[in-house]
Design a protein around this motif. Structure first.
Motif, PDB file in Angstrom:
ATOM      1  N   PRO A   1       0.836  -1.203   0.000  1.00 54.20           N
ATOM      2  CA  PRO A   1       0.000   0.000   0.000  1.00 54.20           C
ATOM      3  C   PRO A   1       0.868   1.250   0.000  1.00 54.20           C
ATOM      4  N   THR A   2       0.275   2.364  -0.349  1.00 54.99           N
ATOM      5  CA  THR A   2       0.984   3.623  -0.167  1.00 54.99           C
ATOM      6  C   THR A   2       1.112   3.879   1.329  1.00 54.99           C
ATOM      7  N   LYS A   3       2.046   4.731   1.691  1.00 49.98           N
ATOM      8  CA  LYS A   3       2.259   5.031   3.101  1.00 49.98           C
ATOM      9  C   LYS A   3       1.013   5.644   3.739  1.00 49.98           C
ATOM     10  N   SER A   4       0.351   6.537   3.020  1.00 43.46           N
ATOM     11  CA  SER A   4      -0.842   7.184   3.570  1.00 43.46           C
ATOM     12  C   SER A   4      -1.987   6.192   3.741  1.00 43.46           C
ATOM     13  N   ARG A   5      -2.134   5.265   2.785  1.00 38.33           N
ATOM     14  CA  ARG A   5      -3.194   4.257   2.893  1.00 38.33           C
ATOM     15  C   ARG A   5      -2.905   3.298   4.048  1.00 38.33           C
ATOM     16  N   ALA A   6      -1.652   2.916   4.198  1.00 34.65           N
ATOM     17  CA  ALA A   6      -1.287   2.026   5.305  1.00 34.65           C
ATOM     18  C   ALA A   6      -1.588   2.683   6.648  1.00 34.65           C
ATOM     19  N   THR A   7      -1.237   3.955   6.770  1.00 34.65           N
ATOM     20  CA  THR A   7      -1.502   4.689   8.020  1.00 34.65           C
ATOM     21  C   THR A   7      -2.997   4.766   8.297  1.00 34.65           C
ATOM     22  N   GLU A   8      -3.782   5.016   7.258  1.00 37.79           N
ATOM     23  CA  GLU A   8      -5.239   5.104   7.402  1.00 37.79           C
ATOM     24  C   GLU A   8      -5.825   3.769   7.872  1.00 37.79           C
ATOM     25  N   LEU A   9      -5.401   2.693   7.245  1.00 36.51           N
ATOM     26  CA  LEU A   9      -5.940   1.381   7.583  1.00 36.51           C
ATOM     27  C   LEU A   9      -5.537   0.943   8.985  1.00 36.51           C
ATOM     28  N   GLU A  10      -4.287   1.193   9.355  1.00 40.53           N
ATOM     29  CA  GLU A  10      -3.835   0.849  10.706  1.00 40.53           C
ATOM     30  C   GLU A  10      -4.651   1.599  11.757  1.00 40.53           C
TER      31      GLU A  10
ATOM     32  N   MET B   1      -2.280  -6.351   2.941  1.00 40.96           N
ATOM     33  CA  MET B   1      -0.883  -6.355   3.374  1.00 40.96           C
ATOM     34  C   MET B   1      -0.581  -5.238   4.360  1.00 40.96           C
ATOM     35  N   ALA B   2      -1.316  -4.129   4.266  1.00 39.88           N
ATOM     36  CA  ALA B   2      -1.110  -3.047   5.236  1.00 39.88           C
ATOM     37  C   ALA B   2      -1.411  -3.533   6.638  1.00 39.88           C
ATOM     38  N   LEU B   3      -2.484  -4.311   6.801  1.00 38.43           N
ATOM     39  CA  LEU B   3      -2.833  -4.842   8.121  1.00 38.43           C
ATOM     40  C   LEU B   3      -1.993  -6.065   8.474  1.00 38.43           C
ATOM     41  N   TYR B   4      -1.672  -6.849   7.462  1.00 33.35           N
ATOM     42  CA  TYR B   4      -0.797  -8.003   7.698  1.00 33.35           C
ATOM     43  C   TYR B   4       0.519  -7.555   8.339  1.00 33.35           C
ATOM     44  N   SER B   5       1.036  -6.405   7.894  1.00 34.80           N
ATOM     45  CA  SER B   5       2.341  -5.929   8.367  1.00 34.80           C
ATOM     46  C   SER B   5       2.324  -5.527   9.833  1.00 34.80           C
ATOM     47  N   ILE B   6       1.133  -5.310  10.410  1.00 35.51           N
ATOM     48  CA  ILE B   6       1.066  -5.016  11.850  1.00 35.51           C
ATOM     49  C   ILE B   6       0.576  -6.226  12.645  1.00 35.51           C
ATOM     50  N   GLY B   7       0.555  -7.384  11.995  1.00 41.71           N
ATOM     51  CA  GLY B   7       0.265  -8.611  12.719  1.00 41.71           C
ATOM     52  C   GLY B   7      -1.134  -9.173  12.557  1.00 41.71           C
ATOM     53  N   VAL B   8      -1.985  -8.533  11.766  1.00 39.94           N
ATOM     54  CA  VAL B   8      -3.341  -9.047  11.565  1.00 39.94           C
ATOM     55  C   VAL B   8      -3.278 -10.283  10.661  1.00 39.94           C
TER      56      VAL B   8
END
Length: 265
Positions: free
Chosen positions: A28-37, A69-76
């Protein structure tokens, strides 16, 4: 309870995190990853405030693999999908330690594909007939795949457009099959329901659709010496579902945002 953060994941799951960063998985883009987290952690905080043992399944239908993958990267790890074809495609593209939940309407003709093509299928939450149980089990056994957790869907609202068991006798027959020696690849985990929109928006102290599922659970637990889990509650009513005993909630739009309409082929 401390919520997962990117730094927390790096400390406790370094190997997985750097594999994600250096892999060919969609990013994901950095902004999208931050939003989803942020969205996920907000919902997780609400879930844990009511019951820290309730599982949060992130429903990712119609959303790109990069969002997952944005959520996967924080352990989801627990993600839900509504369509067999979409789930098969994402399971082939994404890491194999994801625990996929199939939560959409299950057609008999799709049981074989679902069972055969998703090796890391963690649960099917929408089993609504003995026939479909047999199809899932037989296909999985021929494939020599892992055991699939099963939730039996109950139509607690009695709405014609919804799937799910309506008669306790049919539900009991299906449970007895899953518990028999004939069924080797399914494990009965719990019951599932989708409450009516009217109940989710009502000002009742209790959601009557959820109450009915709890009542069915108690009867079945007693008859078969079980402790069935309950999967009930989505974005609009998950908090009420947890208050009434839900073991697992399925949240999509509150995490990923509004979904585009399904494009018909």
């Amino acid at each position: 309870m401390k919520l997962p953060t990117r730094s927390h994941t790096i400390l406790n799951n370094t190997r997985v995190f750097f594999r994600y960063m250096s892999s060919s998985f969609p990013k994901p883009t950095k902004s999208r990853a931050t939003e989803l987290e942020s969205n996920y952690n907000t919902i997780l905080a609400k879930v844990h405030a009511l019951n820290p043992n309730t599982k949060l399944v992130a429903v990712s239908k119609f959303k790109p693999s990069s969002d997952i993958m944005a959520l996967y990267s924080i352990g989801v790890r627990h993600f839900g999908e509504n369509y067999v074809q979409e789930l098969v495609a994402k399971s082939e593209e994404l890491p194999k330690d994801i625990c996929w939940h199939f939560i959409g309407g299950l057609q008999s003709g799709k049981c074989k594909d679902l069972s055969n093509k998703v090796s890391n299928l963690w649960a099917v939450e929408t089993v609504d007939s003995l026939k479909k149980c047999r199809q899932l089990n037989n296909a999985r056994e021929r494939k020599e795949g892992d055991v699939i957790n099963v939730y039996l869907q109950v139509n607690t609202s009695g709405e014609e457009q919804k799937s799910g068991f309506l008669q306790m006798s049919d539900l009991e027959e299906t449970i007895e099959y899953i518990q028999s020696d004939e069924c080797k690849k399914l494990k009965l985990v719990g019951l599932m329901t989708i409450g009516s929109i009217s109940e989710s928006k009502s000002d009742h102290e209790e959601n009557y659709d959820f109450k009915k599922l709890v009542e069915w659970k108690h009867k079945l637990d007693e008859k078969y010496n079980l402790d069935l889990e309950l999967s009930m509650g989505m974005s609009s009513d998950f908090e009420q579902a947890i208050k009434q005993g839900s073991s697992s909630v399925r949240v999509g739009s509150s995490i990923f945002g509004a979904r585009p309409p399904k494009v018909e082929n």
